[in-house]
Design a protein around this motif. Structure first.
Motif, PDB file in Angstrom:
ATOM      1  N   ALA A 186      -0.623  15.291  -7.043  1.00  0.00           N
ATOM      2  CA  ALA A 186      -1.624  15.139  -5.979  1.00  0.00           C
ATOM      3  C   ALA A 186      -2.697  14.136  -6.387  1.00  0.00           C
ATOM      4  CB  ALA A 186      -2.249  16.496  -5.654  1.00  0.00           C
ATOM      5  N   TRP A 187      -3.082  14.169  -7.649  1.00  0.00           N
ATOM      6  CA  TRP A 187      -4.087  13.253  -8.186  1.00  0.00           C
ATOM      7  C   TRP A 187      -3.628  11.807  -8.034  1.00  0.00           C
ATOM      8  CZ3 TRP A 187      -6.409  14.402 -13.720  1.00  0.00           C
ATOM      9  CH2 TRP A 187      -7.408  13.470 -14.013  1.00  0.00           C
ATOM     10  N   VAL A 188      -2.409  11.532  -8.507  1.00  0.00           N
ATOM     11  CA  VAL A 188      -1.869  10.165  -8.449  1.00  0.00           C
ATOM     12  C   VAL A 188      -1.714   9.708  -7.003  1.00  0.00           C
ATOM     13  CG1 VAL A 188       0.181   8.770  -8.916  1.00  0.00           C
ATOM     14  CG2 VAL A 188      -0.746  10.276 -10.693  1.00  0.00           C
ATOM     15  N   LEU A 189      -1.154  10.559  -6.155  1.00  0.00           N
ATOM     16  CA  LEU A 189      -0.925  10.162  -4.768  1.00  0.00           C
ATOM     17  C   LEU A 189      -2.237   9.891  -4.035  1.00  0.00           C
ATOM     18  CD1 LEU A 189       2.020  12.477  -3.685  1.00  0.00           C
ATOM     19  CD2 LEU A 189       2.070  10.006  -4.061  1.00  0.00           C
ATOM     20  N   ALA A 190      -3.265  10.688  -4.306  1.00  0.00           N
ATOM     21  CA  ALA A 190      -4.564  10.437  -3.670  1.00  0.00           C
ATOM     22  C   ALA A 190      -5.081   9.052  -4.041  1.00  0.00           C
ATOM     23  CB  ALA A 190      -5.561  11.523  -4.072  1.00  0.00           C
ATOM     24  N   LEU A 191      -4.903   8.660  -5.306  1.00  0.00           N
ATOM     25  CA  LEU A 191      -5.319   7.326  -5.747  1.00  0.00           C
ATOM     26  C   LEU A 191      -4.493   6.234  -5.065  1.00  0.00           C
ATOM     27  CD1 LEU A 191      -5.748   8.051  -9.562  1.00  0.00           C
ATOM     28  CD2 LEU A 191      -7.586   7.607  -7.913  1.00  0.00           C
ATOM     29  N   VAL A 192      -3.195   6.480  -4.907  1.00  0.00           N
ATOM     30  CA  VAL A 192      -2.323   5.507  -4.228  1.00  0.00           C
ATOM     31  C   VAL A 192      -2.771   5.313  -2.782  1.00  0.00           C
ATOM     32  CG1 VAL A 192       0.016   5.064  -3.404  1.00  0.00           C
ATOM     33  CG2 VAL A 192      -0.331   5.952  -5.715  1.00  0.00           C
ATOM     34  N   TYR A 193      -3.049   6.424  -2.091  1.00  0.00           N
ATOM     35  CA  TYR A 193      -3.472   6.322  -0.690  1.00  0.00           C
ATOM     36  C   TYR A 193      -4.822   5.626  -0.550  1.00  0.00           C
ATOM     37  CZ  TYR A 193       0.357   9.534   0.346  1.00  0.00           C
ATOM     38  OH  TYR A 193       1.588  10.104   0.462  1.00  0.00           O
ATOM     39  N   LEU A 194      -5.694   5.805  -1.527  1.00  0.00           N
ATOM     40  CA  LEU A 194      -6.968   5.078  -1.502  1.00  0.00           C
ATOM     41  C   LEU A 194      -6.730   3.576  -1.587  1.00  0.00           C
ATOM     42  CD1 LEU A 194      -9.279   7.327  -3.723  1.00  0.00           C
ATOM     43  CD2 LEU A 194      -9.686   6.676  -1.334  1.00  0.00           C
ATOM     44  N   ALA A 195      -5.758   3.174  -2.393  1.00  0.00           N
ATOM     45  CA  ALA A 195      -5.422   1.748  -2.487  1.00  0.00           C
ATOM     46  C   ALA A 195      -4.885   1.235  -1.151  1.00  0.00           C
ATOM     47  CB  ALA A 195      -4.391   1.531  -3.596  1.00  0.00           C
ATOM     48  N   ILE A 196      -4.064   2.042  -0.482  1.00  0.00           N
ATOM     49  CA  ILE A 196      -3.527   1.665   0.831  1.00  0.00           C
ATOM     50  C   ILE A 196      -4.664   1.474   1.832  1.00  0.00           C
ATOM     51  CG2 ILE A 196      -2.188   2.529   2.805  1.00  0.00           C
ATOM     52  CD1 ILE A 196      -0.311   3.874   0.738  1.00  0.00           C
ATOM     53  N   VAL A 197      -5.635   2.390   1.803  1.00  0.00           N
ATOM     54  CA  VAL A 197      -6.784   2.310   2.714  1.00  0.00           C
ATOM     55  C   VAL A 197      -7.562   1.021   2.484  1.00  0.00           C
ATOM     56  CG1 VAL A 197      -9.032   3.332   3.260  1.00  0.00           C
ATOM     57  CG2 VAL A 197      -7.030   4.802   2.978  1.00  0.00           C
ATOM     58  N   GLU A 198      -7.844   0.718   1.229  1.00  0.00           N
ATOM     59  CA  GLU A 198      -8.663  -0.466   0.928  1.00  0.00           C
ATOM     60  C   GLU A 198      -7.959  -1.756   1.314  1.00  0.00           C
ATOM     61  OE1 GLU A 198     -11.677  -0.137   0.385  1.00  0.00           O
ATOM     62  OE2 GLU A 198     -11.698   1.993  -0.116  1.00  0.00           O
ATOM     63  N   LEU A 199      -6.660  -1.829   1.095  1.00  0.00           N
ATOM     64  CA  LEU A 199      -5.943  -3.049   1.477  1.00  0.00           C
ATOM     65  C   LEU A 199      -5.934  -3.207   2.993  1.00  0.00           C
ATOM     66  CD1 LEU A 199      -4.336  -5.477   0.370  1.00  0.00           C
ATOM     67  CD2 LEU A 199      -2.254  -4.158   0.781  1.00  0.00           C
ATOM     68  N   ASP A 200      -5.707  -2.109   3.717  1.00  0.00           N
ATOM     69  CA  ASP A 200      -5.687  -2.183   5.177  1.00  0.00           C
ATOM     70  C   ASP A 200      -7.063  -2.539   5.719  1.00  0.00           C
ATOM     71  OD1 ASP A 200      -4.120  -1.727   7.682  1.00  0.00           O
ATOM     72  OD2 ASP A 200      -5.666  -0.204   8.022  1.00  0.00           O
ATOM     73  N   ALA A 201      -8.115  -2.097   5.007  1.00  0.00           N
ATOM     74  CA  ALA A 201      -9.480  -2.395   5.442  1.00  0.00           C
ATOM     75  C   ALA A 201      -9.898  -3.820   5.084  1.00  0.00           C
ATOM     76  CB  ALA A 201     -10.458  -1.403   4.822  1.00  0.00           C
ATOM     77  N   GLY A 202      -9.072  -4.511   4.287  1.00  0.00           N
ATOM     78  CA  GLY A 202      -9.384  -5.884   3.915  1.00  0.00           C
ATOM     79  C   GLY A 202     -10.295  -6.027   2.720  1.00  0.00           C
ATOM     80  N   THR A 203     -10.570  -4.933   2.027  1.00  0.00           N
ATOM     81  CA  THR A 203     -11.405  -4.975   0.823  1.00  0.00           C
ATOM     82  C   THR A 203     -10.485  -5.162  -0.389  1.00  0.00           C
ATOM     83  OG1 THR A 203     -11.396  -2.542   0.876  1.00  0.00           O
ATOM     84  CG2 THR A 203     -13.323  -3.647   1.758  1.00  0.00           C
ATOM     85  N   THR A 204     -10.119  -6.398  -0.623  1.00  0.00           N
ATOM     86  CA  THR A 204      -9.076  -6.731  -1.594  1.00  0.00           C
ATOM     87  C   THR A 204      -9.425  -6.310  -3.018  1.00  0.00           C
ATOM     88  OG1 THR A 204      -8.513  -8.637  -0.213  1.00  0.00           O
ATOM     89  CG2 THR A 204      -7.606  -8.592  -2.429  1.00  0.00           C
ATOM     90  N   THR A 205     -10.659  -6.566  -3.412  1.00  0.00           N
ATOM     91  CA  THR A 205     -11.060  -6.215  -4.776  1.00  0.00           C
ATOM     92  C   THR A 205     -10.962  -4.709  -5.007  1.00  0.00           C
ATOM     93  OG1 THR A 205     -12.567  -8.116  -4.860  1.00  0.00           O
ATOM     94  CG2 THR A 205     -12.917  -6.358  -6.473  1.00  0.00           C
ATOM     95  N   SER A 206     -11.420  -3.926  -4.039  1.00  0.00           N
ATOM     96  CA  SER A 206     -11.341  -2.468  -4.138  1.00  0.00           C
ATOM     97  C   SER A 206      -9.898  -1.995  -4.120  1.00  0.00           C
ATOM     98  CB  SER A 206     -12.118  -1.810  -2.993  1.00  0.00           C
ATOM     99  OG  SER A 206     -13.494  -2.105  -3.081  1.00  0.00           O
ATOM    100  N   ALA A 207      -9.073  -2.666  -3.339  1.00  0.00           N
ATOM    101  CA  ALA A 207      -7.651  -2.302  -3.266  1.00  0.00           C
ATOM    102  C   ALA A 207      -6.981  -2.520  -4.613  1.00  0.00           C
ATOM    103  CB  ALA A 207      -6.952  -3.123  -2.189  1.00  0.00           C
TER     104      ALA A 207
END
Length: 332
Positions: free
Chosen positions: A166-187
């Protein structure tokens, strides 16, 4: 307290019901530690008993889902419901139900389930897998702020509870959110954290990491590293990922390969992604992402129009569909 040895003795004695009772305690621990095959092996030793013990059926559903067999996981959820006593709290199965909806490419249905469980009291009082599943639904639906809020909680709870997957997947989904939001550095930072955390847990080859590798490739500054991560993402995704996640990895990695002048490989991945998106009832952000990538590379998407379903199938109708390929008679 040595549950593995205790269960082994119960199996040796032929006492399957008592072995199942011990698994009620031991099973969630194995699940949290990512020891999926160990847990699945114990559940298989129970034979038909696993289908008649509510918690064992739910645990088996998680094993099948994490191993990439979402359709089998849905069957185990049916078994869980059939064996559940009248006072059983069916909301404990919501995280798995959300994940199965996402696995079938039905983001809209997953979002409905997620909203129903999204309250501070509910998310705080339940294990981290609920917040992770709710956050995943928000991530795939493109609800960035809701996803960040819930996934941040998921990371905190999973850290406290030691729920590695669950820990790893939550981090993966956060990366998906940031890329979709266009915040490349955060992604890029989120994807890097997801990979490093998983490697630290011994989960570096977990197929759920595929999206993180694809995002790290998309946001990398080095061409060689980008190409390597893109291929690694596709390799991991092909092991067990569902249409939604696989299509996301294929179109993201295809985008990377086209950018590094590997046009043939990139186009092949995008073609495969298009087919995967076409099999999804509601692909959420993946459909939008694919269209953006195709437009950026001036690629056409023939036959991309799909008529919407006039009426969604009910849970019972879906259950019947799962039994059609079996040897059961029509009446059964």
């Amino acid at each position: 307290g040595t549950y593995g040895a205790a269960i082994a003795h119960r199996f040796a004695a032929g006492d399957l019901q008592e072995a199942a009772r011990i698994l009620r305690v031991y099973g969630p621990r194995l699940l949290a530690e990512g020891q999926i095959e160990t847990l699945r092996g114990l559940l298989l030793q129970l034979g038909d008993v696993a289908r008649t013990v509510t918690w064992c059926a739910l645990l088996m559903g998680w094993c099948e889902f994490i191993s990439g067999r979402a359709s089998l996981a849905a069957g185990w959820l049916d078994a869980m419901a059939a064996s559940a006593p009248t006072d059983f709290d069916h909301s404990v199965a919501v995280p798995l139900r959300i994940n199965i909806s996402l696995a079938s490419g039905d983001v809209a249905s997953a979002l409905v389930s997620a909203r129903a469980m999204d309250s501070p009291d509910t998310l705080m009082s339940r294990p981290a897998d609920l917040a992770t599943a709710v956050g995943a639904a928000y991530a795939w639906a493109g609800r960035h702020e809701d996803a960040r809020r819930v996934l941040g909680l998921a990371v905190t709870k999973a850290t406290e509870e030691g729920l590695r997957t669950a820990w790893v997947l939550a981090l993966v989904y956060l990366a998906i959110v940031e890329l979709d939001a266009g915040t490349t550095t955060s992604a890029h930072a989120a994807a890097e954290t997801a990979v490093e955390t998983a490697v630290g847990f011994g989960l570096g080859e977990y197929h759920g990491l595929a999206c993180a590798y694809a995002i790290r490739a998309r946001t990398a500054g080095d061409v060689g590293l980008a190409r390597a991560d893109a291929h690694q993402a596709v390799s991991l995704a092909r092991r067990a990922s569902t249409d939604l996640a696989l299509s996301y990895v294929l179109c993201t990695s295809g985008d990377v390969l086209l950018d590094v002048d590997d046009d043939d490989a990139g186009k092949l991945l995008l073609n495969e992604a298009r087919a995967g998106v076409g099999r999804c009832v509601d692909p959420g952000i993946v459909g939008r992402q694919l269209k953006r990538i195709e437009a950026r590379h001036h690629l056409s998407s023939p036959g991309s129009h799909r008529d919407a379903l006039v009426e969604q199938l009910t849970d019972r109708e879906l259950a019947v569909l799962r039994y059609l390929p079996t040897s059961l008679s029509q009446r059964e």
